[in-house]
Structures are given as C-alpha cells and as structure tokens.
Design a protein around this motif. Structure first.
Motif, PDB file in Angstrom:
ATOM      1  N   ARG A   1      -5.804  30.910  38.102  1.00  0.00           N
ATOM      2  CA  ARG A   1      -7.098  30.976  37.420  1.00  0.00           C
ATOM      3  C   ARG A   1      -7.921  32.154  37.942  1.00  0.00           C
ATOM      4  O   ARG A   1      -7.707  32.628  39.054  1.00  0.00           O
ATOM      5  N   ILE A   2      -8.878  32.574  37.134  1.00  0.00           N
ATOM      6  CA  ILE A   2      -9.765  33.649  37.575  1.00  0.00           C
ATOM      7  C   ILE A   2     -10.615  33.159  38.747  1.00  0.00           C
ATOM      8  O   ILE A   2     -10.989  31.985  38.812  1.00  0.00           O
ATOM      9  N   LYS A   3     -10.919  34.055  39.658  1.00  0.00           N
ATOM     10  CA  LYS A   3     -11.696  33.694  40.849  1.00  0.00           C
ATOM     11  C   LYS A   3     -13.161  34.072  40.721  1.00  0.00           C
ATOM     12  O   LYS A   3     -14.005  33.553  41.445  1.00  0.00           O
ATOM     13  N   GLU A   4     -13.483  35.017  39.841  1.00  0.00           N
ATOM     14  CA  GLU A   4     -14.871  35.380  39.552  1.00  0.00           C
ATOM     15  C   GLU A   4     -15.204  34.900  38.148  1.00  0.00           C
ATOM     16  O   GLU A   4     -14.369  35.009  37.241  1.00  0.00           O
ATOM     17  N   ILE A   5     -16.399  34.391  37.972  1.00  0.00           N
ATOM     18  CA  ILE A   5     -16.833  33.948  36.649  1.00  0.00           C
ATOM     19  C   ILE A   5     -17.794  35.003  36.107  1.00  0.00           C
ATOM     20  O   ILE A   5     -19.000  34.992  36.404  1.00  0.00           O
ATOM     21  N   VAL A   6     -17.251  35.938  35.363  1.00  0.00           N
ATOM     22  CA  VAL A   6     -18.026  37.043  34.800  1.00  0.00           C
ATOM     23  C   VAL A   6     -17.760  37.095  33.303  1.00  0.00           C
ATOM     24  O   VAL A   6     -16.631  37.342  32.874  1.00  0.00           O
ATOM     25  N   GLY A   7     -18.775  36.828  32.523  1.00  0.00           N
ATOM     26  CA  GLY A   7     -18.659  36.902  31.071  1.00  0.00           C
ATOM     27  C   GLY A   7     -19.637  37.904  30.522  1.00  0.00           C
ATOM     28  O   GLY A   7     -20.204  38.726  31.252  1.00  0.00           O
ATOM     29  N   SER A   8     -19.866  37.819  29.210  1.00  0.00           N
ATOM     30  CA  SER A   8     -20.883  38.658  28.572  1.00  0.00           C
ATOM     31  C   SER A   8     -21.750  37.818  27.648  1.00  0.00           C
ATOM     32  O   SER A   8     -22.423  38.334  26.767  1.00  0.00           O
ATOM     33  N   GLY A   9     -21.722  36.485  27.862  1.00  0.00           N
ATOM     34  CA  GLY A   9     -22.450  35.574  27.001  1.00  0.00           C
ATOM     35  C   GLY A   9     -23.935  35.515  27.296  1.00  0.00           C
ATOM     36  O   GLY A   9     -24.446  36.196  28.188  1.00  0.00           O
TER      37      GLY A   9
ATOM     38  N   SER B   1     -10.559  47.876  26.150  1.00  0.00           N
ATOM     39  CA  SER B   1      -9.433  47.547  27.034  1.00  0.00           C
ATOM     40  C   SER B   1      -9.624  46.175  27.683  1.00  0.00           C
ATOM     41  O   SER B   1      -8.646  45.455  27.933  1.00  0.00           O
ATOM     42  N   ASP B   2     -10.880  45.773  27.962  1.00  0.00           N
ATOM     43  CA  ASP B   2     -11.145  44.428  28.482  1.00  0.00           C
ATOM     44  C   ASP B   2     -10.732  43.367  27.463  1.00  0.00           C
ATOM     45  O   ASP B   2     -10.132  42.347  27.814  1.00  0.00           O
ATOM     46  N   CYS B   3     -11.076  43.625  26.195  1.00  0.00           N
ATOM     47  CA  CYS B   3     -10.780  42.660  25.139  1.00  0.00           C
ATOM     48  C   CYS B   3      -9.276  42.559  24.900  1.00  0.00           C
ATOM     49  O   CYS B   3      -8.756  41.461  24.654  1.00  0.00           O
ATOM     50  N   VAL B   4      -8.576  43.671  24.978  1.00  0.00           N
ATOM     51  CA  VAL B   4      -7.120  43.644  24.834  1.00  0.00           C
ATOM     52  C   VAL B   4      -6.493  42.800  25.943  1.00  0.00           C
ATOM     53  O   VAL B   4      -5.637  41.941  25.693  1.00  0.00           O
ATOM     54  N   ALA B   5      -6.927  43.037  27.182  1.00  0.00           N
ATOM     55  CA  ALA B   5      -6.389  42.271  28.309  1.00  0.00           C
ATOM     56  C   ALA B   5      -6.719  40.791  28.176  1.00  0.00           C
ATOM     57  O   ALA B   5      -5.884  39.916  28.475  1.00  0.00           O
ATOM     58  N   SER B   6      -7.926  40.477  27.717  1.00  0.00           N
ATOM     59  CA  SER B   6      -8.327  39.076  27.541  1.00  0.00           C
ATOM     60  C   SER B   6      -7.497  38.396  26.465  1.00  0.00           C
ATOM     61  O   SER B   6      -7.046  37.255  26.630  1.00  0.00           O
ATOM     62  N   LEU B   7      -7.307  39.078  25.338  1.00  0.00           N
ATOM     63  CA  LEU B   7      -6.525  38.499  24.253  1.00  0.00           C
ATOM     64  C   LEU B   7      -5.099  38.207  24.694  1.00  0.00           C
ATOM     65  O   LEU B   7      -4.545  37.133  24.401  1.00  0.00           O
ATOM     66  N   LYS B   8      -4.492  39.150  25.386  1.00  0.00           N
ATOM     67  CA  LYS B   8      -3.108  38.956  25.829  1.00  0.00           C
ATOM     68  C   LYS B   8      -2.999  37.792  26.800  1.00  0.00           C
ATOM     69  O   LYS B   8      -2.052  36.996  26.732  1.00  0.00           O
TER      70      LYS B   8
ATOM     71  N   ILE C   1     -10.602  28.485  24.206  1.00  0.00           N
ATOM     72  CA  ILE C   1     -11.122  29.468  23.264  1.00  0.00           C
ATOM     73  C   ILE C   1     -10.729  30.877  23.716  1.00  0.00           C
ATOM     74  O   ILE C   1     -10.541  31.133  24.899  1.00  0.00           O
ATOM     75  N   PRO C   2     -10.616  31.819  22.767  1.00  0.00           N
ATOM     76  CA  PRO C   2     -10.269  33.201  23.109  1.00  0.00           C
ATOM     77  C   PRO C   2     -11.477  33.962  23.669  1.00  0.00           C
ATOM     78  O   PRO C   2     -12.017  34.885  23.065  1.00  0.00           O
ATOM     79  N   ALA C   3     -11.904  33.538  24.854  1.00  0.00           N
ATOM     80  CA  ALA C   3     -13.079  34.134  25.501  1.00  0.00           C
ATOM     81  C   ALA C   3     -12.721  35.492  26.083  1.00  0.00           C
ATOM     82  O   ALA C   3     -11.634  35.699  26.616  1.00  0.00           O
ATOM     83  N   MET C   4     -13.675  36.418  25.998  1.00  0.00           N
ATOM     84  CA  MET C   4     -13.486  37.753  26.545  1.00  0.00           C
ATOM     85  C   MET C   4     -14.011  37.821  27.981  1.00  0.00           C
ATOM     86  O   MET C   4     -15.044  37.201  28.307  1.00  0.00           O
ATOM     87  N   MET C   5     -13.306  38.558  28.829  1.00  0.00           N
ATOM     88  CA  MET C   5     -13.702  38.733  30.223  1.00  0.00           C
ATOM     89  C   MET C   5     -13.282  40.118  30.696  1.00  0.00           C
ATOM     90  O   MET C   5     -12.415  40.749  30.071  1.00  0.00           O
ATOM     91  N   PRO C   6     -13.874  40.633  31.786  1.00  0.00           N
ATOM     92  CA  PRO C   6     -13.497  41.964  32.269  1.00  0.00           C
ATOM     93  C   PRO C   6     -12.035  42.001  32.706  1.00  0.00           C
ATOM     94  O   PRO C   6     -11.540  41.069  33.340  1.00  0.00           O
ATOM     95  N   GLU C   7     -11.355  43.081  32.381  1.00  0.00           N
ATOM     96  CA  GLU C   7      -9.958  43.211  32.769  1.00  0.00           C
ATOM     97  C   GLU C   7      -9.794  43.117  34.276  1.00  0.00           C
ATOM     98  O   GLU C   7      -8.795  42.574  34.773  1.00  0.00           O
ATOM     99  N   ARG C   8     -10.787  43.569  35.036  1.00  0.00           N
ATOM    100  CA  ARG C   8     -10.653  43.628  36.493  1.00  0.00           C
ATOM    101  C   ARG C   8     -10.559  42.249  37.134  1.00  0.00           C
ATOM    102  O   ARG C   8     -10.039  42.116  38.244  1.00  0.00           O
ATOM    103  N   ILE C   9     -11.060  41.183  36.474  1.00  0.00           N
ATOM    104  CA  ILE C   9     -11.027  39.855  37.093  1.00  0.00           C
ATOM    105  C   ILE C   9      -9.792  39.062  36.682  1.00  0.00           C
ATOM    106  O   ILE C   9      -9.579  37.964  37.179  1.00  0.00           O
TER     107      ILE C   9
END
Length: 524
Positions: free
Chosen positions: A183-191, A112-119, A168-176
């Motif tokens: 723009r996003i206010k928290e910088i949370v990735g999985s890299g 669900s995080d990846c779906v939200a990120s892609l959209k 780039i199509p970077a993935m991020m948590p849906e909650r942020i």
C-alpha cells in the motif's frame, strides 16, 4: 449513458484571505468551522486502490480526485479531465487535464501521474483488468495530456474511468506509488480535502481539512461530479463504539452527521428537534444478499443452491429486522436493483417462499444432511436476515450450523474455499446496479469469495462490455439475470434504505448514501 465533453472553464478561488490568515498571530485566528461526523465505521485502509471497502471509498472521494465522475442521473462527466477526443475507429483516446490542478504537497498534477495511477489501479480492479485487456498503450503525451490506445474498441471507456465502485480509479502522484504490491505510505491526493496525518488518532478520530489550492469545476455540484466547493475548514470523522452512542450524540448536538441511523431509533430521531432524517431511494438504497460458496460444501451442487429461492421472503426478512415500510421496496426481484436503469423481473418466477416445495425438491437432490455453515455478523441487521433464512432452511430439511462472529472474522473465513457455506451481507445500490459492478455477478469466474463460475454468464458479460448502446446493455443485463437465477451466485434478501441523520445547522447537504461534505454550509 449520455456522455458530454466540456470545454475548459476556469474557476479561480482567491487566495488573498488565506494568505492574510497565515500572517495573523495565533491568538487572532478564528476557530475553524468544523463538522463532526460518525460514518459507518472507522477508516482503516487509506489506500484507495487497495480495497473494495465502502468506507475507504468515502475517504478517497474527499482526499483524492478522479478523471471522470458520475452525476445523479448516472451520466459520466469529466472531473480532472478538461476535454477528451476519440478517433473515428474508437481505437485511440486522448485526454487533456484541467489547468492548475495541484497535489496536496504543492506539486502540479501531471499526465504522467495519471498514467501511473491508472496502471496501478487497473491491475487490481475487475473493470480495470477488462480495460487493460483491450489496451496496447497508456502513455503521457505532455504534462497535461495522455493517450490510451486500444487493440479493439472499448465502448465502456468512460464508464470505467468514472466508475463510483470501490476501488475507485483515484489519481495520486507517481512518486508515492510503490514498485510492488504494498500500500502507499503517504496519503497525497488532489481532492477538495487534505488528510491531516498529524491529527489522526486510530480508534478515535480522523481530520480532513479544506485544501485551499483545490480548483473546483465551474459546474454546479451533482453527486460525485461538478464543482466540489468546500465551505467548511475541517471535517472530523469521529469513531464511536456503537450506533446508540452515536445517535445519542446526534440528538445532543455533539456530532453533526451520522451515516447509518439505527432502525429502532428512527421514530425518535424523526421527531427530534434540530434534526433531519435523510430518506433515500433508488440507487441510494441497499441490496441484501446471501452469498453462497460454490467451491465446496452443499452449495457446490447447483440443484441444492436453487432451492434457496423458495426459502426467502423479502418482506418477512425486512420486517424481522424492523425496517419501516417507508424505507423498503417490497419483494424486489431484480439483481440490479429496483427503481434503477437495469431493473428487471426476468427469471424470477420461481423465487417465492414455498417451504413445502423446497423440502420436496431437496429430497430429490444429492444432499444428505451435510451441515450448512452459516456465518453471520453479531449484532448486524444481516444477522437477523440470516436467522430467518436459517429457520426456513431447517424447516425444509437442511442441517444448519449458525456461527456468529465479527465482520473481520467473516472476511478472513470467507477468503478460504472450505469451512463455510453462506453469509448474509448488504451493499450500496451503486455497487449492484449493473452486471459488471454487481459483486456476485461481475466477479464471475474470478478469484472472489464464493467462486461462482457460469460459462453463460461469462459470455454475456463480455457481450455486455462490447454493447454499443444502453438499450443493448439493458437487454443483455436481463439475459444475465435469467442465468443468475439458475446458477444462484447469491439470493437477495431485500432492498431498503439506511437513512442518514444530520443537524439542521448543515445546509445544502448532498442527499446521497455516499457521505459528501463539499457543497454544504454550516450555520453558527
């Protein structure tokens, strides 16, 4: 491009050492193994979906991860994805994530995080919008899998999901992800690296620390794909006021890596002890362009635009900048880079310096001496290229108004349809390698600075996106180039390398124009 699905292969990193380190008293801990780098500029925008800036892309590839990624050969390979399946009719794609992926805040990565990120990403990206136009649904199936359902086949699916072009199509948590456009206010990735917000000093430094819970793929690292194994504790991104200061620090051993070496320092740096100059070729080179304003001013007239092809000699411009021959491809006629998959000379027969011919042609147009407002960036290599073109334009009969400013002002000025005619710029070869990613062709007939719009190019871009194989794409790319030479969205001023430099204590560094700080190791 060839594409391959990979079966799942776990690569577990033992955590006992890191757990033990946490329990040690502060005085007993070893100093972090840190690498200090000076990049092309300070990282200002941290949201990977918010800008086409290359520096944000560099930041994003270290802090965030992507579903797919490109290797050295240009092949798109799974990254966060473990496996994927495609229906026989090409209208349904299912993707399964690798097991054990974790966000930097400790939460598991979910489909669900990846779906939200892609959209979110696709709404602001040219290729993403093309994908959305073919999509009927993007939805999670369970915690590790999601599906993309199409209304028509989309052969470029993996090319789009693994594109290395910013944003780039970077993935991020849906909650942020914000509900609106901010723009996003928290910088949370999985890299492989985690952004240390508490260590960020704007105008001075940024710190990226190794993310101990990152699980690399089992394959060898290959450009942006494969196993991103991190062997340093921290990467310190240092901001320095100018290239000379950074080059001096590199020679002195105060920094370990410098992304862009000043050309007038190259001979000295190539001879300096303890240093290596990274010479790059092919898609790791850069393409210089003069971007023309089709909306207003003299270059709204196609006949006037075409004349510029007779006022540019790439060798003359690159020599004026002072780029040594070994870092240049001379007189490259290809919009899509030379020594690259879509290299072509089609349409380029008339692109030769001929000032007398240009002058005669200009007199046959509707041009009546209106000023050509020429924006250039103070102190940049593109300013030098611009000065050469401005001189040739004056010889041919143009009235030229050169205006020198910083890059930020150019960005602000070019966003308006009036008040400027042309500006020089250069971009990474990875960004200019195909019709869909080339800034001045892929953004045909969209709201993009310069506002070039050619109906023939639009039709051929659509055909390119639906092409079933690389051979067909190459043919269509050549046809697009022929039309681009007629419409003149931009004029190339050269293909060249901007060498990076690094201390020899860095071992196994990825040879790339993208700064990459996984894989490498540090000597003491």
């Amino acid at each position: 491009m060839a594409r391959h699905g990979f079966s799942k292969r776990s690569f577990l990193i033992g955590s006992a050492a890191s757990v033990a380190a946490v329990s040690l008293p502060e005085f007993a801990r070893a100093a972090p193994r840190a690498l200090t780098a000076v990049l092309e500029s300070e990282v200002v925008i941290l949201d990977p979906h918010a800008t086409t800036a290359a520096i944000t892309r560099t930041f994003a590839y270290h802090v965030f991860d992507t579903l797919f990624a490109m290797d050295t050969a240009g092949t798109i390979r799974p990254q966060m994805v473990d496996r994927f399946e495609t229906a026989p009719d090409g209208l349904a794609w299912t993707f399964t994530l690798r097991d054990g992926l974790t966000w930097h805040d400790g939460a598991p990565v979910k489909a669900s995080d990846c779906v939200a990120s892609l959209k979110r990403w696709a709404k602001g990206d040219a290729l993403g919008k093309m994908l959305l136009a073919a999509v009927t649904a993007i939805e999670a199936r369970d915690e590790r899998s999601f599906a993309i359902t199409l209304r028509e086949p989309f052969p470029l699916m993996l090319d789009v999901l693994g594109k290395p072009n910013a944003p780039i199509p970077a993935m991020m948590p849906e909650r942020i992800i914000p509900a609106g456009e901010e723009r996003i206010k928290e910088i949370v990735g999985s890299g492989p690296f985690r952004f240390k917000a508490d260590a960020w000093r704007a105008g001075d430094r940024m710190v990226l620390e190794r993310f101990a819970q990152y699980r690399p793929r089992a394959e060898k690292p290959d450009f942006l794909a494969g196993g991103k194994v991190v062997n340093v504790d921290e990467v310190v991104l240092k901001t320095m006021p100018d290239d000379a200061t950074a080059a001096t620090a590199l020679v002195a051993g105060e920094i370990d890596y410098m992304q862009y070496l000043p050309f007038d320092w190259l001979e000295k740096l190539e001879k300096a002890q303890g240093l290596k100059v990274m010479a790059l070729t092919g898609l790791d080179m850069f393409q210089g362009n003069f971007r023309l304003n089709h909306a207003t001013g003299p270059f709204a007239d196609k006949a006037v635009r075409e004349i510029l092809w007779k006022l540019v000699d790439q060798t003359e411009m690159l020599e004026a900048i002072g780029i040594p021959d070994r870092y240049v491809i001379k007189n490259c006629p290809s919009f899509f880079m030379c020594d690259a998959p879509f290299s072509s000379a089609d349409g380029a027969a008339g692109a030769k310096l001929a000032i007398a011919e240009a002058s005669a042609a200009l007199k046959k147009t509707a041009y009546k001496g209106e000023p050509v407002v020429f924006l250039t960036v103070a102190g940049s290599i593109s300013q030098t290229a611009g000065a050469v073109l401005a001189s040739n334009m004056r010889k041919a009969g143009f009235t030229v108004d050169e205006q020198v400013m910083d890059w930020g002002t150019v960005l602000a000025r070019r966003a308006k349809k009036d008040g400027w005619s042309v500006f020089p710029v250069y971009a990474n070869g990875i960004d200019m390698m195909s019709p869909l990613t080339h800034f001045y062709i892929g953004n045909n007939c969209v709201n993009y600075a310069g506002w070039s719009c050619d109906a023939v190019i639009s039709g051929k871009l659509a055909a390119y996106a639906k092409a079933p194989d690389p051979a067909t794409r190459k043919r269509i790319a050549a046809e697009i180039q022929v039309e681009a030479y007629k419409d003149t969205p931009s004029v190339m001023w050269g293909q060249f390398s901007r060498p990076a430099g690094y201390r020899l204590r860095l071992k196994d560094i990825v040879q790339s124009s993208f700064p990459i700080f996984w894989q490498l190791t540090l000597d003491a």
